[in-house]
Motif scaffolding. Structure first.
Motif, PDB file in Angstrom:
ATOM      1  N   PRO A 455       0.854  -1.183  -0.051  1.00 13.32           N
ATOM      2  CA  PRO A 455       0.054   0.091  -0.009  1.00 13.32           C
ATOM      3  C   PRO A 455       0.929   1.276  -0.082  1.00 13.32           C
ATOM      4  CG  PRO A 455       0.171  -1.139   2.104  1.00 13.32           C
ATOM      5  CD  PRO A 455       1.059  -1.981   1.399  1.00 13.32           C
ATOM      6  N   VAL A 456       0.235   2.265  -0.727  1.00 11.72           N
ATOM      7  CA  VAL A 456       0.951   3.789  -0.815  1.00 11.72           C
ATOM      8  C   VAL A 456      -0.160   4.496   0.264  1.00 11.72           C
ATOM      9  CG1 VAL A 456       1.941   5.362  -2.022  1.00 11.72           C
ATOM     10  CG2 VAL A 456       2.410   3.167  -2.901  1.00 11.72           C
ATOM     11  N   ILE A 457       0.407   5.155   1.254  1.00 11.58           N
ATOM     12  CA  ILE A 457      -0.526   5.654   1.998  1.00 11.58           C
ATOM     13  C   ILE A 457      -0.015   7.087   2.525  1.00 11.58           C
ATOM     14  CG2 ILE A 457      -1.851   5.589   4.381  1.00 11.58           C
ATOM     15  CD1 ILE A 457      -1.316   2.545   4.057  1.00 11.58           C
ATOM     16  N   SER A 458      -0.705   8.022   2.383  1.00 11.48           N
ATOM     17  CA  SER A 458      -0.329   9.415   2.584  1.00 11.48           C
ATOM     18  C   SER A 458      -1.423  10.113   3.650  1.00 11.48           C
ATOM     19  CB  SER A 458       0.173  10.337   1.520  1.00 11.48           C
ATOM     20  OG  SER A 458      -1.074  10.545   0.637  1.00 11.48           O
ATOM     21  N   ALA A 459      -0.990  10.886   4.518  1.00 14.07           N
ATOM     22  CA  ALA A 459      -1.936  11.819   5.422  1.00 14.07           C
ATOM     23  C   ALA A 459      -1.624  12.939   5.491  1.00 14.07           C
ATOM     24  CB  ALA A 459      -1.968  10.929   6.780  1.00 14.07           C
ATOM     25  N   SER A 460      -2.500  13.883   5.531  1.00 15.16           N
ATOM     26  CA  SER A 460      -2.187  15.405   5.485  1.00 15.16           C
ATOM     27  C   SER A 460      -1.596  15.879   6.873  1.00 15.16           C
ATOM     28  CB  SER A 460      -3.440  16.296   5.160  1.00 15.16           C
ATOM     29  OG  SER A 460      -4.663  15.901   5.827  1.00 15.16           O
ATOM     30  N   GLU A 461      -2.208  15.012   8.069  1.00 13.08           N
ATOM     31  CA  GLU A 461      -1.861  15.360   9.301  1.00 13.08           C
ATOM     32  C   GLU A 461      -1.659  13.984   9.898  1.00 13.08           C
ATOM     33  OE1 GLU A 461      -1.455  18.435  10.399  1.00 13.08           O
ATOM     34  OE2 GLU A 461      -2.351  19.670   8.815  1.00 13.08           O
ATOM     35  N   GLY A 462      -1.048  13.922  11.377  1.00 10.82           N
ATOM     36  CA  GLY A 462      -0.876  12.700  12.112  1.00 10.82           C
ATOM     37  C   GLY A 462       0.186  11.895  11.431  1.00 10.82           C
ATOM     38  N   ARG A 463      -0.100  10.551  11.917  1.00 10.10           N
ATOM     39  CA  ARG A 463       0.945   9.622  11.295  1.00 10.10           C
ATOM     40  C   ARG A 463       0.125   8.484  11.086  1.00 10.10           C
ATOM     41  NH1 ARG A 463       2.560   9.591  16.821  1.00 10.10           N
ATOM     42  NH2 ARG A 463       2.352   7.212  17.777  1.00 10.10           N
ATOM     43  N   ILE A 464       0.878   7.609  10.057  1.00  8.24           N
ATOM     44  CA  ILE A 464       0.258   6.363   9.862  1.00  8.24           C
ATOM     45  C   ILE A 464       1.195   5.233  10.424  1.00  8.24           C
ATOM     46  CG2 ILE A 464       0.005   4.739   7.817  1.00  8.24           C
ATOM     47  CD1 ILE A 464      -1.784   7.181   7.876  1.00  8.24           C
ATOM     48  N   GLU A 465       0.318   4.276  11.167  1.00  2.00           N
ATOM     49  CA  GLU A 465       1.091   2.925  11.736  1.00  2.00           C
ATOM     50  C   GLU A 465       0.422   1.614  11.014  1.00  2.00           C
ATOM     51  OE1 GLU A 465       1.907   4.884  16.289  1.00  2.00           O
ATOM     52  OE2 GLU A 465       0.302   3.232  16.031  1.00  2.00           O
ATOM     53  N   ALA A 466       1.476   0.786  11.172  1.00  4.24           N
ATOM     54  CA  ALA A 466       0.938  -0.614  10.937  1.00  4.24           C
ATOM     55  C   ALA A 466       0.294  -0.819   9.512  1.00  4.24           C
ATOM     56  CB  ALA A 466       0.144  -1.465  12.005  1.00  4.24           C
ATOM     57  N   PRO A 467       0.798  -0.268   8.454  1.00  8.11           N
ATOM     58  CA  PRO A 467       0.359  -0.365   6.948  1.00  8.11           C
ATOM     59  C   PRO A 467       0.547  -1.876   6.536  1.00  8.11           C
ATOM     60  CG  PRO A 467       2.270   0.661   6.980  1.00  8.11           C
ATOM     61  CD  PRO A 467       2.026   0.735   8.315  1.00  8.11           C
ATOM     62  N   ALA A 468      -0.396  -2.434   5.927  1.00  7.12           N
ATOM     63  CA  ALA A 468      -0.469  -3.796   5.301  1.00  7.12           C
ATOM     64  C   ALA A 468      -1.359  -3.679   4.340  1.00  7.12           C
ATOM     65  CB  ALA A 468      -0.758  -4.823   6.502  1.00  7.12           C
ATOM     66  N   ALA A 469      -1.021  -5.042   3.189  1.00 10.88           N
ATOM     67  CA  ALA A 469      -1.660  -5.431   2.391  1.00 10.88           C
ATOM     68  C   ALA A 469      -1.659  -6.961   2.208  1.00 10.88           C
ATOM     69  CB  ALA A 469      -1.658  -4.643   0.875  1.00 10.88           C
ATOM     70  N   ARG A 470      -2.761  -7.609   2.050  1.00 13.98           N
ATOM     71  CA  ARG A 470      -2.650  -8.909   1.895  1.00 13.98           C
ATOM     72  C   ARG A 470      -3.991  -9.458   0.793  1.00 13.98           C
ATOM     73  NH1 ARG A 470      -4.833  -7.401   6.281  1.00 13.98           N
ATOM     74  NH2 ARG A 470      -6.734  -8.056   7.252  1.00 13.98           N
ATOM     75  N   PRO A 471      -3.712 -10.645   0.171  1.00 14.31           N
ATOM     76  CA  PRO A 471      -4.951 -11.209  -0.475  1.00 14.31           C
ATOM     77  C   PRO A 471      -5.910 -11.639   0.277  1.00 14.31           C
ATOM     78  CG  PRO A 471      -2.731 -12.359  -1.006  1.00 14.31           C
ATOM     79  CD  PRO A 471      -2.360 -11.313   0.150  1.00 14.31           C
ATOM     80  N   PHE A 472      -7.190 -11.245  -0.235  1.00 14.24           N
ATOM     81  CA  PHE A 472      -8.452 -11.524   0.400  1.00 14.24           C
ATOM     82  C   PHE A 472      -9.432 -12.360  -0.470  1.00 14.24           C
ATOM     83  CE2 PHE A 472     -11.974  -9.231   2.741  1.00 14.24           C
ATOM     84  CZ  PHE A 472     -12.315 -10.426   3.601  1.00 14.24           C
TER      85      PHE A 472
END
Length: 516
Positions: A455-472
């Protein structure tokens, strides 16, 4: 934002009730034969709209005769158009037209004409076109005009395919024959702190279709204090029902926010937003997201919200290739509504024709306490200033149905879920929100663990934790999840997409605006 959702639900009930059959009597809605008519063409209508814009605005009369002035909803509902009096009833054509009576919310008369071989003939109001309930006592009166009209199609003349009723509002259905969101001819200053202006369609010209034609052409004259306009709609029913729209606009004054191809919908609660969720039904919405196909080719999905305060978002673009309010979730079990059938509500996709230039897709979401209120509006706002004396032209296609005519080659968002962040059982030391996004389609069905999708994740404020992507495998796609630690931010704009190990996108882009 326009009429309330309750009024739109009233309209839906009225659409069904006004189709009731009645005994034969004189007075059928007919126009031809009343003299030689008047010449009519698109150029004539454009000239009339342009001249109208040069003159001071004259508001339409909202004065009703005494017998209509104070009728309630039940009385208005009892006024039914006589199905045996429909326009083109005996012509063996693909379409029949029935009219709406003035009264209650619909106080501004519209003038209807039939166009045959380039000549226009007025369709005159008559009491004999309607039957009235016991609480309504019509008197002999002058030509009242009509509130609007609805159109049914061969093989099912009892149910509507599309209707024009109130201001510049209109709606259509696809194969499910289920009404949902509405469209408008134009929006003026929507989503601003100052009052919004609602242009009116003042007159319509209905072209009599050829015997073998499955397309109906409608022309309309629009007017408001700020702007006048000439419209043409070529409507081809089906799945989807397609409207080819051509609009010509003539501003009287400068317009700060012009809304092209506006759409109005309802979102009360869904998988991503349970702020108002004290209901046995898991989800209640006409549409669940705003989709955009940018001029660059990028596909964007923005889930809708029912916010606690007004949300205004503008998505800049150059020559957009399409946008619309869609109902992607079509699983009955997700709604459990066997009356409103939200799983059958149509989506509406706008496909610009020609060069629209620079501007922005605007999305306005306002708080709603129940499903009777339309709280979502979306439209295109051109970047160029709108000034008096201009002639602005916009052409586009509208697709009403289950699916838009085009899809991303990559995975699409099929669900967004939000809840408490962190790991179950662990004590949270800071506020966290967990976001879970499901993607399906495109190459994603072919990709597995070894393909290293990230995953490519961005946020205008705060911070991102534990990003993950998996087959479903349960959905034949992929699931992405992450935690947002917003800190003191009151609003956070989030952006997510999935890419493969070569850096190529394998999903559309998910956008969201989170607020506590």
């Amino acid at each position: 934002m326009g009429v309330t959702r309750r009024e739109l639900l009233y309209r839906m009930a009225a659409l069904a009730a006004w189709g009731a059959a009645a005994p034969l009597m004189p007075g059928r809605a007919e126009a031809v034969g009343q003299g030689e008519g008047e010449p009519f063409s698109k150029d004539w209508l454009l000239d009339r709209a342009q001249k109208l814009a040069r003159a001071p605005y004259a508001p339409p009369s909202e004065r009703l005769p005494a017998w209509l002035e104070h009728i309630d909803w039940d009385a208005y509902q009892s006024i039914k158009f006589r199905a045996d009096q429909a326009l083109w009833l005996d012509e063996d054509l693909a379409f029949q037209v029935r009219m709406f009576h003035l009264g209650l919310y619909y106080r501004k008369p519209v003038v209807l004409h039939e166009v045959v071989d380039g000549r226009s003939y007025p369709i005159e109001y008559s009491r004999d076109l309607f039957e009235f309930g016991p609480k309504v006592k019509p008197s002999r009166t002058h030509d009242l005009g009509f509130a609007g009209f609805r159109v049914a199609v061969k093989d099912d003349f009892e149910r509507d395919m599309f209707a024009f009723l109130g201001a510049s509002y209109f709606r259509a259905v696809g194969k499910t024959m289920q009404y949902g969101l509405s469209a408008r001819g134009l929006a003026v200053n929507a989503g601003k702190e100052t009052p919004e202006e609602f242009p009116d369609f003042r007159a319509f010209w209905l072209e009599r279709p050829a015997a073998d034609s499955y397309t109906m052409v409608i022309h309309a004259l629009l007017d408001s204090p700020s702007i006048a306009g000439a419209y043409s709609f070529a409507v081809t029913p089906g799945e989807p029902t397609v409207m080819q729209v051509e609009s010509h606009l003539f501003p009287r004054i400068a317009v700060e926010r012009l809304g092209i191809a506006p759409m109005t919908s309802m979102f009360l609660n869904g998988e991503n937003d349970r702020r108002v969720a004290d209901d046995f039904r898991p989800e209640i919405h006409d549409c669940d997201g705003l989709a955009m196909r940018r001029g660059s080719g990028e596909w964007i999905w923005r889930p809708l919200r029912n916010p606690s305060g007004v949300l205004f978002n503008a998505y800049a673009d150059d020559n957009p290739r399409g946008f619309g309010l869609l109902q992607r979730d079509r699983v009955f079990d997700h709604y459990q509504d066997d009356g409103a059938y939200y799983d059958k509500r149509p989506s509406l996709w706008i496909e610009p024709v020609g060069d629209w230039g620079k501007g922005e897709v605007i999305l306005v979401e306002i708080p709603a306490k129940d499903e009777t209120f339309d709280n979502v509006v979306a439209f295109w706002h051109p970047a160029e200033p709108v000034l008096p004396g201009q002639h602005l032209s916009f052409s586009y296609r509208m697709y009403w149905g289950n699916e838009p005519p085009a899809h991303s080659n990559n995975g699409e968002v099929v669900a967004t879920r939000i809840g408490l962040g962190g790991v179950p059982g662990d004590k949270l030391t800071v506020v966290k929100r967990k976001f879970v996004i499901d993607f399906r389609g495109g190459r994603l069905a072919e990709l597995g663990w070894k393909d290293r999708v990230e995953p490519v994740i961005s946020a205008s404020e705060g911070r991102i934790e534990a990003p993950a992507a998996r087959p479903f495998k349960e959905i034949g796609g992929w699931r992405c999840n992450f935690d947002l630690v917003p800190g003191a931010a009151e609003k956070v704009n989030l952006r997510v997409y999935l890419r493969d190990e070569q850096g190529a996108a394998v999903s559309e882009t998910w956008l969201y605006q989170w607020s506590p």
